[in-house]
Design a protein around this motif. Sequence first.
Motif, PDB file in Angstrom:
ATOM      1  N   CYS A  24      -0.288  -6.400  -2.442  1.00  0.00           N
ATOM      2  CA  CYS A  24       0.517  -7.244  -1.565  1.00  0.00           C
ATOM      3  C   CYS A  24      -0.391  -7.912  -0.528  1.00  0.00           C
ATOM      4  O   CYS A  24      -1.312  -7.279   0.014  1.00  0.00           O
ATOM      5  N   ASP A  25      -0.137  -9.180  -0.263  1.00  0.00           N
ATOM      6  CA  ASP A  25      -0.985  -9.966   0.640  1.00  0.00           C
ATOM      7  C   ASP A  25      -0.096 -10.667   1.659  1.00  0.00           C
ATOM      8  O   ASP A  25       0.726 -11.514   1.306  1.00  0.00           O
ATOM      9  N   ASN A  26      -0.270 -10.308   2.933  1.00  0.00           N
ATOM     10  CA  ASN A  26       0.552 -10.906   3.985  1.00  0.00           C
ATOM     11  C   ASN A  26       0.364 -12.415   4.103  1.00  0.00           C
ATOM     12  O   ASN A  26       1.181 -13.092   4.732  1.00  0.00           O
ATOM     13  N   ALA A  27      -0.685 -12.941   3.505  1.00  0.00           N
ATOM     14  CA  ALA A  27      -0.881 -14.390   3.525  1.00  0.00           C
ATOM     15  C   ALA A  27       0.081 -15.097   2.573  1.00  0.00           C
ATOM     16  O   ALA A  27       0.300 -16.303   2.694  1.00  0.00           O
ATOM     17  N   GLN A  30       5.763 -11.444   3.156  1.00  0.00           N
ATOM     18  CA  GLN A  30       5.866 -10.429   4.201  1.00  0.00           C
ATOM     19  C   GLN A  30       5.835  -9.046   3.561  1.00  0.00           C
ATOM     20  O   GLN A  30       6.781  -8.632   2.902  1.00  0.00           O
ATOM     21  N   CYS A  31       4.732  -8.342   3.759  1.00  0.00           N
ATOM     22  CA  CYS A  31       4.555  -7.022   3.148  1.00  0.00           C
ATOM     23  C   CYS A  31       4.929  -5.888   4.090  1.00  0.00           C
ATOM     24  O   CYS A  31       4.965  -4.727   3.677  1.00  0.00           O
ATOM     25  N   GLY A  32       5.170  -6.212   5.360  1.00  0.00           N
ATOM     26  CA  GLY A  32       5.447  -5.175   6.349  1.00  0.00           C
ATOM     27  C   GLY A  32       4.347  -5.143   7.389  1.00  0.00           C
ATOM     28  O   GLY A  32       3.811  -6.182   7.787  1.00  0.00           O
ATOM     29  N   ARG A  33       3.977  -3.959   7.829  1.00  0.00           N
ATOM     30  CA  ARG A  33       2.911  -3.825   8.819  1.00  0.00           C
ATOM     31  C   ARG A  33       1.598  -4.376   8.263  1.00  0.00           C
ATOM     32  O   ARG A  33       1.395  -4.394   7.042  1.00  0.00           O
ATOM     33  N   PRO A  34       0.683  -4.807   9.130  1.00  0.00           N
ATOM     34  CA  PRO A  34      -0.575  -5.393   8.646  1.00  0.00           C
ATOM     35  C   PRO A  34      -1.312  -4.566   7.594  1.00  0.00           C
ATOM     36  O   PRO A  34      -1.768  -5.133   6.588  1.00  0.00           O
ATOM     37  N   GLY A  37      -0.108  -5.097   4.041  1.00  0.00           N
ATOM     38  CA  GLY A  37      -0.376  -6.392   3.428  1.00  0.00           C
ATOM     39  C   GLY A  37      -1.827  -6.801   3.470  1.00  0.00           C
ATOM     40  O   GLY A  37      -2.159  -7.960   3.196  1.00  0.00           O
ATOM     41  N   ASN A  45      -2.072  -0.257   1.045  1.00  0.00           N
ATOM     42  CA  ASN A  45      -1.326  -1.413   0.554  1.00  0.00           C
ATOM     43  C   ASN A  45       0.038  -1.022   0.005  1.00  0.00           C
ATOM     44  O   ASN A  45       0.197   0.014  -0.645  1.00  0.00           O
ATOM     45  N   HIS A 132       3.854  -9.452  -6.692  1.00  0.00           N
ATOM     46  CA  HIS A 132       4.424 -10.729  -6.262  1.00  0.00           C
ATOM     47  C   HIS A 132       4.499 -11.716  -7.427  1.00  0.00           C
ATOM     48  O   HIS A 132       3.597 -11.778  -8.268  1.00  0.00           O
TER      49      HIS A 132
END
Length: 254
Positions: A24-27, A30-34, A37, A45, A132
């Motif tokens: 999962c990549d927050n870029a 939205q994966c959750g906490r930093p 992601g 992760n 994703h």
Amino acid sequence: MLTVVLLSLLAVPPVEVEVFVPLCDNALLQCGRPPAGAPRALETNLYWGAMYGAERFLSRAPGFKMVSREPGPEGAAILRELVLERTAAKGERPVRLRLRAYAGDAIDTALEDFLRAAAGASRADLLVWAGHDRLMDREPPRVAAPPGATPRPVVVLACTSEQYFGPVLKTLGASPIALTRTLMAPEAYLLEALASTVARHGPTEPKAMRTALVEAYARYQRISLRSAGSVFSKLPPSEVALPGAVAPVSRSKP
């Protein structure tokens, strides 16, 4: 000695399942906490090291044993390759899962590898994408399978994969066993359910696969079976047994 040799000859080979897990990549979403992601953080992760991440969940699941756990080359798209085996109960076949953790910022490489494998570059009995739905963001990459390759059965555990992956898999000649119709969480209890189904029914039974995925999703998401059923693609008419249906009587004369 003779008994050991005979048993080895009679041993049933495991069903081979190859799983592609882009972290999962927050870029991208939205994966959750930093940490969940961070696209190269295996241990934290969301899709790999979290509670329902692929390695953490399956390595602790009953009946699964770790065969190997190898890091990818430094700087490569594949961060880790994990091989797990599910022990077969009576009447089941053993199942070997080969999971590849791709860096989330290398998801395009994961996508190309998966589609190429689906087109026949892999010899696994079943291919799985768990992560994703990258095809929601970009056009499908052009991939080519080796000459004479046989397209593979596939499962895509990603948001609305029927809409985005379905047409692409069709052009490649791959056989979708399970796809999704809505947003969803591609978590590892679905991989556990998938492996159990493959052990009992083989890798190409859409009805058994869908039932197992729906039941697992309902249990872990704490929703009704009806709600969970809406997440996964409907079976084609040929796979649905109509209640009370009987075979038509032939009117032709001998």
